[in-house]
Write an enzyme that holds these catalytic residues in place. Structure first.
Site, short mmCIF file in Angstrom:
data_model
loop_
_atom_site.label_atom_id
_atom_site.label_comp_id
_atom_site.label_asym_id
_atom_site.label_seq_id
_atom_site.Cartn_x
_atom_site.Cartn_y
_atom_site.Cartn_z
N ASP A 92 -10.84 2.92 -4.10
CA ASP A 92 -11.28 2.30 -2.80
C ASP A 92 -10.39 2.61 -1.59
O ASP A 92 -9.23 3.15 -1.81
CB ASP A 92 -10.98 0.79 -2.95
CG ASP A 92 -9.71 0.18 -3.36
OD1 ASP A 92 -9.02 0.96 -3.94
OD2 ASP A 92 -9.11 -0.66 -2.67
N GLU A 187 -7.70 -1.51 -5.49
CA GLU A 187 -6.40 -1.53 -5.30
C GLU A 187 -5.70 -2.15 -3.88
O GLU A 187 -4.94 -3.14 -3.93
CB GLU A 187 -6.04 -0.16 -5.72
CG GLU A 187 -4.48 -0.09 -5.83
CD GLU A 187 -3.57 0.11 -4.59
OE1 GLU A 187 -2.33 -0.13 -4.48
OE2 GLU A 187 -3.98 0.38 -3.37
ZN LIG Z 1 -3.09 3.85 -2.26
#
Ligand SMILES: [Zn+2]
Length: 418
Positions: A92, A187
């Site tokens: 992401d 993340e």
């Molecule tokens: Zn990163």
């Protein structure tokens, strides 16, 4: 062990081709989404990577419903007994700036002047924004067109890991033990390890999610959340003398006792802080939300003691006032866990040195997936991926970083065979 020019050329071309492709796939995560992964388009990139990993001859490839991709690379012949290691990157990108329709621009042979953006004339990228840019004169630099972020965080890491797998396939003389690859969703919104299957990962992993070339991160904050609830008593203001206990007013006095020098805006490097994030309420009840950060647990404990003492003092000062103080340990400094595997650190340093780069040990003023994995029992230092000015329209990466990070992976894998 020296990586030949031919291999270097292969790595930079392969990683660059992949990087330019991956950044075009929109994978912005969304903290407001309750689903997992938070956005469906992260699955699209995962699907593509799964297919590419298959083409590269990896085995036991899994792309699960949460968006995680796992794959195993069997060891070189005769290296079956080498300790397995893993390489991790996240799919992401940050929602701080749009990551939709990213159009990467390659600035060949950067000459040191300000870089202009075709889709945003109001900004430019200069050495003043990022001193490292001065060291990259003569290199090829990639940016966005200024209307989006670039997404080097962390598609550079993804491309470097994939290019290395391609390199291992093409050049069997690059020896390695058993390798596991893992790509994680979400993340950037702190959920990257929430649904990770620990049993699919080796006992030692490396994330490729750091910034400038040469960087190695083995330390992050020890992180606490604090909530302070003030319970007062509301009375008609005309008749309040000696009766009213104004919770929100007292809360603001209480919070003004926090040392101003220990706030995010007055600290850097290894200095810790209190950070007031929210204060809401009324005369009857008020709640303050803070985070507390330091690299040393003991210093955070001192900060929590300070809040405890203030609570006692304020309850004496305002009879009838009740203060409830709650602390939550959010994550630990990963150094505590990584230090137990000193070899993982030593070999990472050596692997970076072998590429001719200077090793830059850096402390993360935040947390990472690696911190959470380390806490879960998998020491996971973070290696540079090469991107700079993350989460911004001015984000950039020198193409050389794509090659150097791939070389670090190759070196690391070989060092672990010794
Ligand atoms: Zn990163």
């Amino acid at each position: 062990m020296k990586i030949s020019k031919k291999i270097q050329e292969f790595l930079i071309n392969d990683a660059l081709e992949r990087f330019l492709r991956y950044v075009k796939i929109w994978t912005t995560s969304d903290i407001k989404s309750p689903s997992f992964p938070s956005t469906q388009n992260q699955i699209d990139l995962g699907k593509q990577l799964r297919n590419e990993l298959e083409d590269l001859g990896l085995e036991k490839i899994i792309h699960d419903k949460y968006g995680y991709v796992y794959a195993d690379l069997p060891p070189s012949e005769g290296y079956e007994n080498v300790k397995p290691i893993g390489f991790i990157a996240h799919l992401d990108t940050s929602q701080a700036v749009s990551g939709k329709d990213v159009k990467p621009v390659l600035h060949k042979d950067y000459d040191g002047s300000d870089i202009k953006f075709s889709q945003n004339e109001e900004i430019s990228l200069s050495i003043g924004d990022s001193p490292q840019l001065g060291e990259y004169i003569g290199l090829d630099i990639i940016t966005s067109q200024g209307d989006t972020l670039l997404g080097a965080d962390n598609k550079a890491g993804v491309a470097e890991i994939m290019a290395t797998c391609a390199g291992w396939k093409k050049f069997p003389e690059l020896t390695h033990g058993p390798i596991t690859i893992c790509f994680t969703p979400d993340e950037e919104i702190g959920r990257g390890t929430r649904k990770i299957k620990k049993k699919l990962l080796p006992n030692i992993c490396y994330t490729l999610d750091g910034s400038e070339m040469g960087q190695l991160e083995i330390e992050c904050f020890d992180a606490w959340g604090a909530s302070i609830k003030f319970k007062g008593l509301v009375v008609h203001p005309g008749y309040a003398k000696n009766l009213m206990i104004n919770a929100i007013h007292i809360a603001s006095r209480f919070l003004s006792e926090l040392p101003e020098a220990e706030t995010p805006e007055h600290t850097e490097d290894k200095e810790g802080f209190y950070h007031l994030m929210n204060l809401e309420g009324n005369e009857e009840e008020a709640t303050a939300t803070l985070i507390i950060r330091d690299f040393e647990l003991k210093k955070n404990q001192n900060r929590m003691n300070y809040l405890e003492n203030l609570k006692n003092l304020y309850e004496l000062r305002y009879p009838g006032l009740k203060i409830e103080l709650n602390f939550l340990h959010q994550y630990q400094n990963m150094l505590t866990f990584i230090e137990r595997e000193q070899k993982a650190i030593d070999l990472a340093k050596k692997a970076i040195e072998l590429t001719g780069l200077e090793v830059k040990i850096h402390s993360i003023r935040g947390g990472t997936d690696g911190a959470k994995l380390s806490e879960k029992g998998i020491p996971t230092p973070n290696i540079f991926a090469g991107g700079m000015l993350f989460h911004s329209r001015k984000e950039y990466i020198p193409t050389l970083a794509l090659q150097k990070a791939s070389e670090v992976i190759i070196n690391l894998a070989e060092l672990w065979t010794k």
